[in-house]
Scaffold this motif. Sequence first.
Motif, mmCIF file in Angstrom:
data_model
loop_
_atom_site.group_PDB
_atom_site.id
_atom_site.type_symbol
_atom_site.label_atom_id
_atom_site.label_comp_id
_atom_site.label_asym_id
_atom_site.label_seq_id
_atom_site.Cartn_x
_atom_site.Cartn_y
_atom_site.Cartn_z
ATOM 1 N N THR A 184 78.917 45.007 7.235
ATOM 2 C CA THR A 184 78.109 44.690 6.264
ATOM 3 C C THR A 184 78.239 42.966 5.976
ATOM 4 O OG1 THR A 184 77.838 46.643 5.249
ATOM 5 C CG2 THR A 184 76.750 44.866 4.116
ATOM 6 N N GLY A 202 79.547 54.215 8.963
ATOM 7 C CA GLY A 202 81.199 53.955 9.016
ATOM 8 C C GLY A 202 81.843 55.050 9.429
ATOM 9 N N PRO A 210 84.712 52.945 8.565
ATOM 10 C CA PRO A 210 84.393 52.330 7.316
ATOM 11 C C PRO A 210 85.449 51.410 6.999
ATOM 12 C CG PRO A 210 84.693 54.807 7.107
ATOM 13 C CD PRO A 210 85.291 54.487 8.620
ATOM 14 N N GLY A 212 84.016 45.787 8.363
ATOM 15 C CA GLY A 212 83.255 44.548 7.835
ATOM 16 C C GLY A 212 81.940 44.408 8.472
HETATM 17 N N1 LIG Z 1 90.193 39.665 3.943
HETATM 18 C C1 LIG Z 1 89.204 40.073 4.802
HETATM 19 N N2 LIG Z 1 88.273 41.099 3.987
HETATM 20 C C2 LIG Z 1 87.083 41.202 4.656
HETATM 21 C C3 LIG Z 1 86.539 40.674 6.015
HETATM 22 N N3 LIG Z 1 85.480 41.157 6.114
HETATM 23 C C4 LIG Z 1 85.463 42.011 5.278
HETATM 24 N N4 LIG Z 1 86.171 42.041 4.234
HETATM 25 C C5 LIG Z 1 86.281 43.104 3.031
HETATM 26 O O1 LIG Z 1 86.560 44.256 3.490
HETATM 27 C C6 LIG Z 1 85.668 45.099 2.752
HETATM 28 C C7 LIG Z 1 84.895 45.965 3.669
HETATM 29 O O2 LIG Z 1 83.699 45.157 4.002
HETATM 30 P P1 LIG Z 1 82.338 45.798 4.448
HETATM 31 O O3 LIG Z 1 81.723 44.767 4.963
HETATM 32 O O4 LIG Z 1 81.771 46.545 3.295
HETATM 33 O O5 LIG Z 1 82.742 46.781 5.646
HETATM 34 P P2 LIG Z 1 81.733 47.898 6.293
HETATM 35 O O6 LIG Z 1 82.095 48.287 7.838
HETATM 36 O O7 LIG Z 1 80.177 47.488 6.116
HETATM 37 O O8 LIG Z 1 82.130 49.295 5.442
HETATM 38 P P3 LIG Z 1 81.104 50.594 5.166
HETATM 39 O O9 LIG Z 1 79.801 50.147 5.704
HETATM 40 O O10 LIG Z 1 81.449 51.293 4.107
HETATM 41 O O11 LIG Z 1 81.450 51.360 6.712
HETATM 42 C C8 LIG Z 1 85.125 44.492 1.763
HETATM 43 O O12 LIG Z 1 85.870 44.254 0.613
HETATM 44 C C9 LIG Z 1 85.104 43.186 2.147
HETATM 45 O O13 LIG Z 1 85.083 41.980 1.455
HETATM 46 C C10 LIG Z 1 87.307 39.539 6.465
HETATM 47 O O14 LIG Z 1 87.283 39.040 7.603
HETATM 48 N N5 LIG Z 1 88.670 39.540 5.986
#
Ligand SMILES: Nc1nc2c(ncn2[C@@H]2O[C@H](COP(=O)(O)OP(=O)(O)OP(=O)(O)O)[C@@H](O)[C@H]2O)c(=O)[nH]1
Length: 226
Positions: free
Chosen positions: A44, A120, A39, A42
Motif C-alpha cells: 500500500t 498480504g 503482510p 509495503g
Molecule cells: N521504515 C519504513 N517503513 C515502511 C516503508 N514502507 C512501508 N513502511 C511501513 O510498513 C508498514 C506496512 O506498510 P503497508 O504499506 O501497510 O504494507 P502492506 O504490504 O500494504 O501490508 P498489508 O496490506 O497488510 O499486507 C507501515 O507502517 C508503513 O509505514 C519503508 O520504506 N520504510
Amino acid sequence: MDRIPMERKVLSENDRIATELRERFRRHGVLCLNFISSPGAGKTSLLERTLEGFPSGQRVAVLTGDIQTDNDAQRLARFGFPVRQITTGGTCHLDARMVERALAEWRLEDLDLLLVENVGNLVCPASYDLGEESKIVVLSVAEGEDKPLKYPAIFFKSELLVLNKIDLLPHVPFAIARARENARRVHPGMEIVEVSCTTGAGFESWRRWLAHRRDAARTEHVAGAH
Ligand SMILES: Nc1nc2c(ncn2[C@@H]2O[C@H](COP(=O)(O)OP(=O)(O)OP(=O)(O)O)[C@@H](O)[C@H]2O)c(=O)[nH]1
Ligand SMILES: [Mg+2]
C-alpha cells in the motif's frame, strides 16, 4: 485422494476467467499489475507514493484486497483516483472472479493502468492468475534475505522485485547483495529495484520501470488496433 482434482478444477476455472480478463485488458490497452508481498512489506505504501506522483487526470485505478478491512482502500482513495476494496472474508488471496466482479462498474475504456494490491501473503497469491500483465513482488529488508529461496514460486513468477524499506538497512541485519543473488538464483535475470517508500529513495528507478511498461502496453495496443 480427491483433493488434488478439486484444486485443479478450481484453478482451471480461475485460469479461464483470468484469460478472459487478460484479453479484455489487452483489447482496451490497460496495463494490469498484481502486487504481492507478505503482510506489511509495503504494497500500500508503494501504491500511495506512486499515486501521489501522478498528475491528476491519469487514467489509473486501484483494486486492493484484504481479508477483513477496508483500511488500504481508504489510504489509497486520498489521491483522487478510483479505488475499490475487495474484502475476501478470510481467503488468503485474490482470484480472477473477485477482480472481474470488482471491475463490473468501471469502464476499461477509461483506464490505461490498473494496480491490484493482493492480500498480504507470499504463498497463495502465486497460484492465482488475475489476468495481470505482470506480477510484482515486494520484499522488505526487515524480512530476511532468504525469502526468495523459501518462497520461490512468487519470485519465479514475478517480473520485478521491489526491495523496500532500504532506509532501515543501517538497523537490520539484511545483506542486500545476498537478497539480490537469491532472487536471481530462483529467477535468473530478474529485474530488481531498491526503494524506500518512507523517504522516496529509489523511486526514479521504479517510476522509470512503470513508465516503460506503460509505453510498451500502449504501443502494443495501438499496433493491435491497425
Ligand atoms: N521504515 C519504513 N517503513 C515502511 C516503508 N514502507 C512501508 N513502511 C511501513 O510498513 C508498514 C506496512 O506498510 P503497508 O504499506 O501497510 O504494507 P502492506 O504490504 O500494504 O501490508 P498489508 O496490506 O497488510 O499486507 C507501515 O507502517 C508503513 O509505514 C519503508 O520504506 N520504510
Ligand atoms: Mg496493504
